[in-house]
Design an enzyme around this catalytic site. Structure first.
Site, PDB file in Angstrom:
ATOM      1  N   PHE A 181       0.831  -1.203   0.000  1.00  0.00           N
ATOM      2  CA  PHE A 181       0.000   0.000   0.000  1.00  0.00           C
ATOM      3  C   PHE A 181       0.864   1.251   0.000  1.00  0.00           C
ATOM      4  O   PHE A 181       1.855   1.333   0.741  1.00  0.00           O
ATOM      5  CB  PHE A 181      -0.873   0.061   1.256  1.00  0.00           C
ATOM      6  N   ASP A 182       0.476   2.236  -0.779  1.00  0.00           N
ATOM      7  CA  ASP A 182       0.938   3.593  -0.535  1.00  0.00           C
ATOM      8  C   ASP A 182       0.189   4.083   0.700  1.00  0.00           C
ATOM      9  O   ASP A 182      -0.942   3.662   0.953  1.00  0.00           O
ATOM     10  CB  ASP A 182       0.619   4.480  -1.738  1.00  0.00           C
ATOM     11  N   LYS A 183       0.808   4.943   1.496  1.00  0.00           N
ATOM     12  CA  LYS A 183       0.151   5.391   2.736  1.00  0.00           C
ATOM     13  C   LYS A 183      -0.843   6.520   2.488  1.00  0.00           C
ATOM     14  O   LYS A 183      -2.042   6.369   2.709  1.00  0.00           O
ATOM     15  CB  LYS A 183       1.191   5.846   3.763  1.00  0.00           C
ATOM     16  N   VAL A 231      -1.176  -1.025  -4.342  1.00  0.00           N
ATOM     17  CA  VAL A 231      -2.393  -0.220  -4.245  1.00  0.00           C
ATOM     18  C   VAL A 231      -2.003   1.225  -3.998  1.00  0.00           C
ATOM     19  O   VAL A 231      -1.277   1.527  -3.037  1.00  0.00           O
ATOM     20  CB  VAL A 231      -3.309  -0.712  -3.099  1.00  0.00           C
TER      21      VAL A 231
END
Length: 648
Positions: free
Chosen positions: A320-322, A520
């Site tokens: 995941f990107d944050k 994502v």
């Protein structure tokens, strides 16, 4: 769009062939129809029903790529050679019926595309030169003003210039709760205006709307083949010639070397050809893939091809990107700490007054908090922005400062040990701390952070329960912030302070260590990492052209539950592909073995063979039941509430 299956000339010819065959069979058995007349009528049925299969077989032979059509025609010719005219006509009818079922299955699987096309209204009310006129949606131009009355569908993408309403955006985003729209808000073609009249300035032509892009993506998805589809094609390239060779061996070797009757073994060879024409084997992969893609589209998930739905179904790691993916994407106030006689309300009043004229993003967080708490902000005099440190101003005759600890160090304000411990505690949680005070003392602290999305923790847990081995967070933020968010959400690993190229390397390392990796992100800033991953997934991309183009899978809602649904549906699709291939191969193996030992009649073998196609179609169509529960969008209690029906 292609001609619907029931309107195709092939269907009409099949009906004629089936009618003639049935009539001849009844007349032959019940009324003693002479053999010559029976042969003539069966011949008519064979010619009429065999036009399309024969044409396909001829093209395949010319291209050097024989397929099931070729096997079928060879079997019909062999039956005619043996004088089995009725069986030959039956072969044509039953095989053509199997192909019709294939067309019907594909038609049903593609219903999602037709439904999307029919969503957008064909006409729009345009205001030109002060006059209202009804024109075709295709004739609407950019910057036209379109009037949409209550209860009407919005015909094009645009921006609201007048009026306010609520809009049902389920056709684009999949969300069930209507969204409030007012001046300056973006609206999308095919969505339903519920309450008030709107005037909308057109921003995209009919062929360029978000809906039009979705339709193109879903149609194009069927051209991109996954591993299952490629396996099916490679298998077919070996399987078809092998069946021809086997049939030739069966027909020639026993009579030539063992003195067996030629007609008997030719008949067995024909049965081998017939039962090896497996429609179920042909359908096993594409019908599951197309049904999976269509089902996803109806739930607001755009999958760009079978290769991506299969990759998502085999995902071992989700990265995941944050910012904006696991978190809201903008700072908000998390803590108010008073270290004086000021109340939290008074602290916010002073902070709001100082930050009202500031343009810093953290100032927006404070102003939003004052709005949420309905704080009345006093007037400020002698305001001054202190670049890189904070701001100051006079409120009710007193001078106040707000900013980072460095500002108060420069002012030589005593920050005692307790204050330092409190600041470090908040910073250790990944929060940015602002101090509020005078030139002599600190009065309070305000902590600001990008909050996790309310369902992020539950979604991560659900991914692990769905079979994902590891969840990783990739962020450009500092390590303290990244690890604080990661710990709160329950991710397995946090990689912080990453540049775009570092994210690519991180994805490569995860692929090398674990296999299939899904990335994502927002589809724009994370484009390199999305491209490197086995499947790139962009979230919340309604109206975002770049995201729709760069991602392999686009989620039309900014909702992590929709991501969980997508991976579960993908795993179900892969499971259906595996089941279909196994069922098809088992049936073919049974039929070929029984044909070789001479216990499988020609007609019964054909019926069982075509029946296997029905089993394959029915099995794939179960995917249509796995819809995303719209009412479950806002679920936040526990992992069992993941909005996906009928998932085992």
């Amino acid at each position: 769009m292609n001609t619907r299956w029931y309107k195709h000339p092939r269907t009409i010819l099949l009906i004629i062939a089936a009618t003639v065959t049935a009539f001849t069979l009844i007349a032959e058995i019940g009324f003693g129809l002479p053999e010559m007349w029976a042969i003539i009528l069966y011949s008519i049925a064979i010619v009429v029903g065999g036009i399309y299969p024969a044409r396909s077989a001829w093209v395949e032979l010319r291209n050097g790529s024989p397929s099931i059509n070729t096997l079928h025609i060879a079997a019909v010719i062999g039956a005619i050679y043996l004088g089995l005219w009725g069986e030959a006509a039956g072969l044509v009818v039953i095989f053509s019926l199997g192909e019709l079922m294939e067309s019907y299955a594909s038609d049903k699987a593609r219903n999602a595309i037709r439904a999307l096309v029919e969503l957008a209204p064909s006409e729009a009310t345009v205001i030109r030169n002060g006059r209202q006129m009804r024109i075709l949606t295709e004739q609407v131009e950019i910057r036209d003003i379109v009037l949409v009355r209550p209860g009407e569908k919005i015909p094009v993408d645009g921006v609201v210039t007048k009026g306010s309403t609520t809009v049902d955006q389920a056709s684009i985003t999949g969300e069930s709760i209507p969204v409030s729209k007012q001046l300056g808000d973006e609206v999308f073609a095919s969505t339903l205006n519920e309450r008030g009249a709107l005037e909308i300035e057109v921003t995209k032509l009919a062929q360029d709307t978000t809906l039009a892009q979705i339709i193109k993506l879903v149609e194009g998805a069927q051209m991109k083949k996954g591993k299952g589809q490629r396996f099916s094609e490679k298998f077919g390239a070996i399987y078809t010639p092998a069946m021809f060779v086997l049939a030739i061996i069966v027909a020639i070797v026993p009579p030539l070397f063992f003195g067996q009757p030629f007609d008997e073994w030719l008949y067995r060879a024909l049965v081998v050809l017939v039962v090896s024409c497996s429609c179920g084997l042909v359908l096993s992969v594409p019908v599951a893939v197309v049904t999976g893609i269509g089902t996803a589209a109806r739930s607001g998930v755009m999958v760009k091809g079978g290769i991506y739905i299969e990759s998502a179904g085999s995902t071992q790691v989700v990265a995941f990107d944050k910012t904006g993916t696991l978190t809201v994407g903008k700072p908000s106030v998390t803590d108010l700490v008073t270290v004086s006689d000021l109340s939290n309300k008074q602290l916010l009043e002073i902070a709001g007054a100082l930050e009202k004229q500031s343009e810093h993003p953290l100032a927006d967080a404070i102003m939003e908090e004052t709005l949420n708490k309905k704080i009345t902000i006093p007037d400020v005099e002698e305001f001054d922005s202190l670049t890189g440190r904070g701001a100051k101003g006079k409120i009710n005759g007193n001078n106040y400062y707000i900013g980072n600890p460095r500002l108060f160090n420069e002012l030589k304000v005593n920050i005692n040990k307790d204050h330092v411990m409190q600041i470090e505690k908040l910073q250790g949680q990944g929060k940015t701390v602002m101090l509020l005070g005078t030139a002599n003392e600190v009065l309070g602290m305000i902590a600001v952070a990008d909050r996790p999305k309310e369902n992020a923790k539950q979604a991560i847990q659900s991914l692990k329960e769905a079979g994902v081995k590891k969840v990783v967070m990739l962020t450009g933020d500092n390590r303290l912030t990244g690890e604080a968010i990661g710990k709160e959400l329950g991710v397995d690993e946090v990689r912080a302070e990453l540049l775009p190229e570092d994210k690519i390397n991180a994805v490569k390392e995860l692929q090398k260590q674990y296999g299939q990796v899904a990335m994502v992100g927002d589809g724009v800033n994370d484009a390199p990492a999305l491209a490197q991953a086995d499947v790139g997934i962009a979230m919340g991309v309604q109206g975002t052209d770049v995201a729709l183009e760069t991602a392999d899978i686009a989620l039309m809602q900014d909702n992590l539950d929709q991501l969980v649904y997508t991976l579960k549906l993908s795993k179900k699709t892969v499971s259906k592909i595996d089941q279909n291939i196994a069922i098809s191969l088992a049936i073919v193996a049974f039929l070929v073995v029984t044909a070789l030992i001479g216990v499988m009649p020609l007609t019964l073998g054909l019926i069982i063979n075509e029946g296997s196609a029905l089993i394959i179609i029915a099995n794939a169509m179960f995917l249509r039941r796995y819809q995303w529960k719209k009412e479950g969008i806002r679920t936040k209690n526990n992992a069992s509430d993941i909005p996906l029906t009928n998932v085992e």
